[in-house]
Every structure is written in C-alpha cells, then in structure tokens.
Design an enzyme around this catalytic site. Sequence first.
Site, PDB file in Angstrom:
ATOM      1  N   ARG A  56       0.707  -1.258   0.073  1.00 45.80           N
ATOM      2  CA  ARG A  56      -0.026  -0.013   0.071  1.00 45.80           C
ATOM      3  C   ARG A  56       0.961   1.145  -0.072  1.00 45.80           C
ATOM      4  O   ARG A  56       1.797   1.520   0.905  1.00 45.80           O
ATOM      5  CB  ARG A  56      -0.828   0.072   1.320  1.00 45.80           C
ATOM      6  N   SER A  87     -12.723  -2.924  -0.269  1.00 44.53           N
ATOM      7  CA  SER A  87     -13.082  -2.365   0.736  1.00 44.53           C
ATOM      8  C   SER A  87     -14.365  -1.753   1.041  1.00 44.53           C
ATOM      9  O   SER A  87     -14.880  -1.206   0.145  1.00 44.53           O
ATOM     10  CB  SER A  87     -12.140  -1.121   1.033  1.00 44.53           C
ATOM     11  N   LYS A 108      -5.830   5.801   9.005  1.00 49.29           N
ATOM     12  CA  LYS A 108      -6.499   6.407   7.911  1.00 49.29           C
ATOM     13  C   LYS A 108      -7.704   7.056   9.089  1.00 49.29           C
ATOM     14  O   LYS A 108      -8.848   6.491   8.978  1.00 49.29           O
ATOM     15  CB  LYS A 108      -7.260   4.981   7.227  1.00 49.29           C
TER      16      LYS A 108
HETATM   17  N1  TZP Z   1      -9.216   0.840   5.717  1.00 50.51           N
HETATM   18  C1  TZP Z   1     -10.034   1.202   6.913  1.00 50.51           C
HETATM   19  S1  TZP Z   1      -9.011   1.570   8.368  1.00 50.51           S
HETATM   20  C2  TZP Z   1      -7.585   1.337   7.562  1.00 50.51           C
HETATM   21  C3  TZP Z   1      -8.002   1.177   6.166  1.00 50.51           C
HETATM   22  C4  TZP Z   1      -7.027   1.173   5.202  1.00 50.51           C
HETATM   23  C5  TZP Z   1      -6.333   1.530   8.083  1.00 50.51           C
HETATM   24  C6  TZP Z   1      -5.921   0.307   8.901  1.00 50.51           C
HETATM   25  O1  TZP Z   1      -4.763   0.676   9.534  1.00 50.51           O
HETATM   26  P1  TZP Z   1      -4.312   0.191  10.944  1.00 50.51           P
HETATM   27  O2  TZP Z   1      -2.918   0.713  11.347  1.00 50.51           O
HETATM   28  O3  TZP Z   1      -4.209  -1.328  10.890  1.00 50.51           O
HETATM   29  O4  TZP Z   1      -5.341   0.597  11.950  1.00 50.51           O
END
Ligand code: TZP
Length: 212
Positions: free
Chosen positions: A40, A109, A138
């Site tokens: 990513r 997603s 995010k």
């Molecule tokens: N999609 C929803 S939350 C997220 C993504 C890409 C981030 C997840 O990252 P982390 O650090 O595991 O909370």
Amino acid sequence: MGRLDLDLYVILDRTAGRGRDLRKILDGVIAGGGRLVQYREKEWPSRRCLPLLEDLRQRAKQAGVSFVVNDRLDLALAVEADGLHLGQDDLPASVARRLLPSAMFLGVSTHSLAEARQAEQDGADYVAVGSIYPTATKPESQLVGLDLLRAIRPQVKVPLVGIGGITADNAARVIEAGADGVAVISAVCGARDPAEVTRLLLDRIRAAKALR
Ligand code: TZP
Ligand code: MG
C-alpha cells in the site's frame, strides 16, 4: 486461483513503517508465519514504487506468501501480483474484475451492507469491512464497529476481513463478530519486532477461529 489464507492480512505501508525498509518488515512477517501481504503506497507515483514493489513481490513469492497490490491495477499486473485490492473511490470492482486475469483475486473495502453486497456481486473474492476501531493510519475512515461485521456476515458468502485499529489485543473480538480474518497496518509496520507481533496475532486469530 489458489485458496486464500485470510487469517492475517498484513498491509505493508511505507508511511506506517516510519522510514524502516518494507523489505525488512516483510522478512519479519514471513519469519512470523504470515501468509498474505499487501503493498500500500498512498503518495509515491507508480514509477517510483516499482523497484521496491518488485523486490517485495519477489521475496513474497520465494516464501510462498500471497501478494496483493492496493489501489493500482497497473502495478498489480506489472509485478504479476496474486491479487488487487480496491476501495470505494478506486476503479469499480466490476471493471477491475473484467481486466484482471481470472487467476488473480480481487478484494474490496466496504463500509456498509450495501457496499459489501455490491462488491460480492461485482466479483470480489473477499470483502474488507472497516474501520472496526478508531485508527490514526486512516483517520478519515468511517467508524463502523463490530456491529457492521455482524450484520454483513449472514448476508454475503465471500470471506470477510475486519480492518482498522486491530491489534493482538482485540483481534479475537473481530473473529468472534464473524470475520474470517483481520487486516493490520500499524500493528505490524509500527512494531519493534514485526515477526513477534505477526506470531502473536496469528495465535490469537487461530485460537478464536478454533472456538467458533
Ligand atoms: N481501511 C479502513 S481502516 C484502514 C484502512 C486501510 C487503516 C488500517 O490501519 P491500522 O493501522 O491497522 O489501523
Ligand atoms: Mg484504495
């Protein structure tokens, strides 16, 4: 398409790695028993990604670990990834499905039951649901909680993966709510010892699945 082991889905993100080499983090994930990783990159243009991406893909292949590219169909095809992962603002899943070789899998997603149903209809091989917990990775992601996982589980056939704020401490709850696996970024990319955290996550996830 080979069967996907979705128990633990480790997303390799340069920003979350805070300057550490993603190759090192991937080596840790492999040493810890990880079976599925995603690349990513939210900032670099595709051309800049390619040398690192090729290295990561090669390492994953040698270890027999499934390799997915996030967002970018061109890069997924360029490195012959095992799969592509798309969000709601990316190329529509139905279009990507048409362009991908049939052996490549597609993940999408989602943040609602309607999106999950649509993803399945469009040919997604698994659906990610999140954010399950608040996350600094995010922060703009909608917080949907475990309740959305519980609501989607009986309504779609494809495997579900929980994402967002998941750690070794809460992973079992995500599985108990109906997820087939969990996806993590910071829990592993930000860990002092990615191999150790990978092992711990896998232990907790597998123990929770064994109890279902
Ligand atoms: N999609 C929803 S939350 C997220 C993504 C890409 C981030 C997840 O990252 P982390 O650090 O595991 O909370
Ligand atoms: Mg995306």
